[in-house]
Design a protein around this motif. Structure first.
Motif, PDB file in Angstrom:
ATOM      1  N   GLN A 171       0.827  -1.201   0.000  1.00 26.53           N
ATOM      2  CA  GLN A 171       0.000   0.000   0.000  1.00 26.53           C
ATOM      3  C   GLN A 171       0.864   1.254   0.000  1.00 26.53           C
ATOM      4  O   GLN A 171       1.573   1.523   0.968  1.00 26.53           O
ATOM      5  CB  GLN A 171      -0.927   0.012   1.226  1.00 26.53           C
ATOM      6  CG  GLN A 171      -1.920  -1.133   1.242  1.00 26.53           C
ATOM      7  CD  GLN A 171      -2.829  -1.107   2.456  1.00 26.53           C
ATOM      8  OE1 GLN A 171      -2.556  -0.427   3.446  1.00 26.53           O
ATOM      9  NE2 GLN A 171      -3.909  -1.864   2.395  1.00 26.53           N
ATOM     10  N   ASP A 172       0.828   1.975  -1.129  1.00 31.29           N
ATOM     11  CA  ASP A 172       1.466   3.283  -1.251  1.00 31.29           C
ATOM     12  C   ASP A 172       2.949   3.245  -0.854  1.00 31.29           C
ATOM     13  O   ASP A 172       3.432   4.079  -0.092  1.00 31.29           O
ATOM     14  CB  ASP A 172       0.696   4.292  -0.389  1.00 31.29           C
ATOM     15  CG  ASP A 172       0.928   5.723  -0.839  1.00 31.29           C
ATOM     16  OD1 ASP A 172       1.181   5.930  -2.037  1.00 31.29           O
ATOM     17  OD2 ASP A 172       0.878   6.618   0.023  1.00 31.29           O
ATOM     18  N   ILE A 173       3.661   2.267  -1.393  1.00 27.98           N
ATOM     19  CA  ILE A 173       5.067   2.034  -1.036  1.00 27.98           C
ATOM     20  C   ILE A 173       5.990   3.006  -1.760  1.00 27.98           C
ATOM     21  O   ILE A 173       5.940   3.148  -2.987  1.00 27.98           O
ATOM     22  CB  ILE A 173       5.489   0.597  -1.395  1.00 27.98           C
ATOM     23  CG1 ILE A 173       4.690  -0.437  -0.596  1.00 27.98           C
ATOM     24  CG2 ILE A 173       6.994   0.406  -1.212  1.00 27.98           C
ATOM     25  CD1 ILE A 173       5.035  -0.541   0.854  1.00 27.98           C
ATOM     26  N   THR A 174       6.843   3.657  -1.000  1.00 29.73           N
ATOM     27  CA  THR A 174       7.945   4.441  -1.563  1.00 29.73           C
ATOM     28  C   THR A 174       9.232   3.909  -0.964  1.00 29.73           C
ATOM     29  O   THR A 174       9.321   3.690   0.249  1.00 29.73           O
ATOM     30  CB  THR A 174       7.790   5.939  -1.245  1.00 29.73           C
ATOM     31  OG1 THR A 174       6.595   6.415  -1.880  1.00 29.73           O
ATOM     32  CG2 THR A 174       8.978   6.742  -1.757  1.00 29.73           C
ATOM     33  N   HIS A 184       5.139   5.510  -4.459  1.00 28.76           N
ATOM     34  CA  HIS A 184       3.705   5.346  -4.214  1.00 28.76           C
ATOM     35  C   HIS A 184       3.136   4.137  -4.969  1.00 28.76           C
ATOM     36  O   HIS A 184       2.092   4.211  -5.610  1.00 28.76           O
ATOM     37  CB  HIS A 184       2.941   6.628  -4.569  1.00 28.76           C
ATOM     38  CG  HIS A 184       3.405   7.818  -3.775  1.00 28.76           C
ATOM     39  ND1 HIS A 184       3.109   7.971  -2.441  1.00 28.76           N
ATOM     40  CD2 HIS A 184       4.182   8.874  -4.126  1.00 28.76           C
ATOM     41  CE1 HIS A 184       3.664   9.084  -2.004  1.00 28.76           C
ATOM     42  NE2 HIS A 184       4.330   9.645  -2.992  1.00 28.76           N
ATOM     43  N   SER A 208       1.396   0.539  -5.330  1.00 25.16           N
ATOM     44  CA  SER A 208       0.406  -0.292  -4.649  1.00 25.16           C
ATOM     45  C   SER A 208       0.067  -1.496  -5.517  1.00 25.16           C
ATOM     46  O   SER A 208       0.023  -1.390  -6.750  1.00 25.16           O
ATOM     47  CB  SER A 208      -0.880   0.492  -4.370  1.00 25.16           C
ATOM     48  OG  SER A 208      -0.640   1.539  -3.452  1.00 25.16           O
ATOM     49  N   SER A 244       8.121   4.802   3.081  1.00 21.73           N
ATOM     50  CA  SER A 244       6.737   5.040   3.491  1.00 21.73           C
ATOM     51  C   SER A 244       5.862   3.973   2.848  1.00 21.73           C
ATOM     52  O   SER A 244       6.273   3.287   1.918  1.00 21.73           O
ATOM     53  CB  SER A 244       6.276   6.438   3.085  1.00 21.73           C
ATOM     54  OG  SER A 244       6.270   6.560   1.682  1.00 21.73           O
ATOM     55  N   GLY A 245       4.655   3.832   3.360  1.00 22.64           N
ATOM     56  CA  GLY A 245       3.731   2.826   2.871  1.00 22.64           C
ATOM     57  C   GLY A 245       3.708   1.609   3.792  1.00 22.64           C
ATOM     58  O   GLY A 245       4.443   1.547   4.786  1.00 22.64           O
ATOM     59  N   ARG A 246       2.841   0.647   3.448  1.00 20.49           N
ATOM     60  CA  ARG A 246       2.662  -0.513   4.318  1.00 20.49           C
ATOM     61  C   ARG A 246       2.666  -1.814   3.518  1.00 20.49           C
ATOM     62  O   ARG A 246       2.198  -1.856   2.382  1.00 20.49           O
ATOM     63  CB  ARG A 246       1.330  -0.406   5.073  1.00 20.49           C
ATOM     64  CG  ARG A 246       1.240   0.840   5.948  1.00 20.49           C
ATOM     65  CD  ARG A 246       0.011   0.882   6.838  1.00 20.49           C
ATOM     66  NE  ARG A 246      -1.209   0.486   6.176  1.00 20.49           N
ATOM     67  CZ  ARG A 246      -2.260  -0.075   6.775  1.00 20.49           C
ATOM     68  NH1 ARG A 246      -2.223  -0.319   8.073  1.00 20.49           N
ATOM     69  NH2 ARG A 246      -3.342  -0.386   6.110  1.00 20.49           N
ATOM     70  N   THR A 271       4.919  -4.488   8.018  1.00 23.47           N
ATOM     71  CA  THR A 271       5.973  -3.615   7.489  1.00 23.47           C
ATOM     72  C   THR A 271       7.218  -3.612   8.370  1.00 23.47           C
ATOM     73  O   THR A 271       8.346  -3.623   7.863  1.00 23.47           O
ATOM     74  CB  THR A 271       5.446  -2.168   7.340  1.00 23.47           C
ATOM     75  OG1 THR A 271       4.209  -2.197   6.643  1.00 23.47           O
ATOM     76  CG2 THR A 271       6.439  -1.298   6.601  1.00 23.47           C
TER      77      THR A 271
END
Length: 198
Positions: A6-9, A21, A23, A57-59, A68
């Protein structure tokens, strides 16, 4: 197990973001192929799922649980590498059994599981051989069996067919699909080869 990014950077030091970002969702019990050119971030995604990398960032979500911050030992992951990564001093039987031995599974149970997996991947007649005696396709079958030994919730395959010739690639594609269907394990295969992905 359903897997979600989810919304991984993620960026390595002093570099632009490898993932920005990003997903994706891998449905429970499915085999999903991730296709992309070399350097596009495919192996980075595998390493994030395995807990070898942590995103900026992200999960990372396994069955609605945020993992994470968990490292690789806390995730029930099986991983198959392009170069097989078999232990040269161990027989096929002991290579497959190695994760079970490390988990302190009793010998009789360990070798019963090895026998079942060897049958599944069709290496029963090679159990007492050493890796250097095996073809590339046989070594990859052993690597898959070893990755499945601890009954992982998620199987990650990093370019598992890249170093095989065309005939073996075609054979192993079918074997991987058959194994995934037989076990029902959620699996992600990354490749730069469109035919492998299809």
């Amino acid at each position: 197990m359903q897997v979600a990014l989810q919304d991984i950077t993620l960026a390595y030091d002093y570099h632009h973001a490898i993932l920005d970002h990003f997903s994706a969702t891998i449905p429970d019990g499915e085999l999903v192929a991730l296709l992309g050119a070399s350097g596009s971030g495919k192996t980075t995604i595998l390493n994030l799922l395995a807990g070898l990398l942590t995103p900026r960032s992200g999960r990372v979500i396994f069955n609605q649980t945020d993992v994470t911050a968990q490292d690789s030992r806390q995730r029930n992951i099986g991983m198959v590498f392009q170069d097989y990564a078999l232990y040269p001093h161990l027989t096929v039987r002991d290579n497959i059994a190695f994760p079970l031995k490390m988990a302190h599974v009793k010998r009789a149970e360990r070798y019963q599981r090895v026998a079942d997996l060897a049958k599944l991947v069709q290496v029963t007649d090679q159990l007492y051989e050493f890796p250097h005696k095996l073809s590339g396709g046989q070594q990859q079958r052993v690597a898959i069996a070893r990755a499945l030994a601890k009954q992982p919730d998620l199987l990650l395959l990093d370019e598992p067919l890249a170093s095989l010739d065309t005939a073996l690639r075609e054979e192993l594609r079918s074997v991987i699909r058959h194994i995934q269907q037989q076990t029902g394990v959620t699996a992600l295969l990354v490749t730069h080869d469109q035919e492998d992905a299809l």
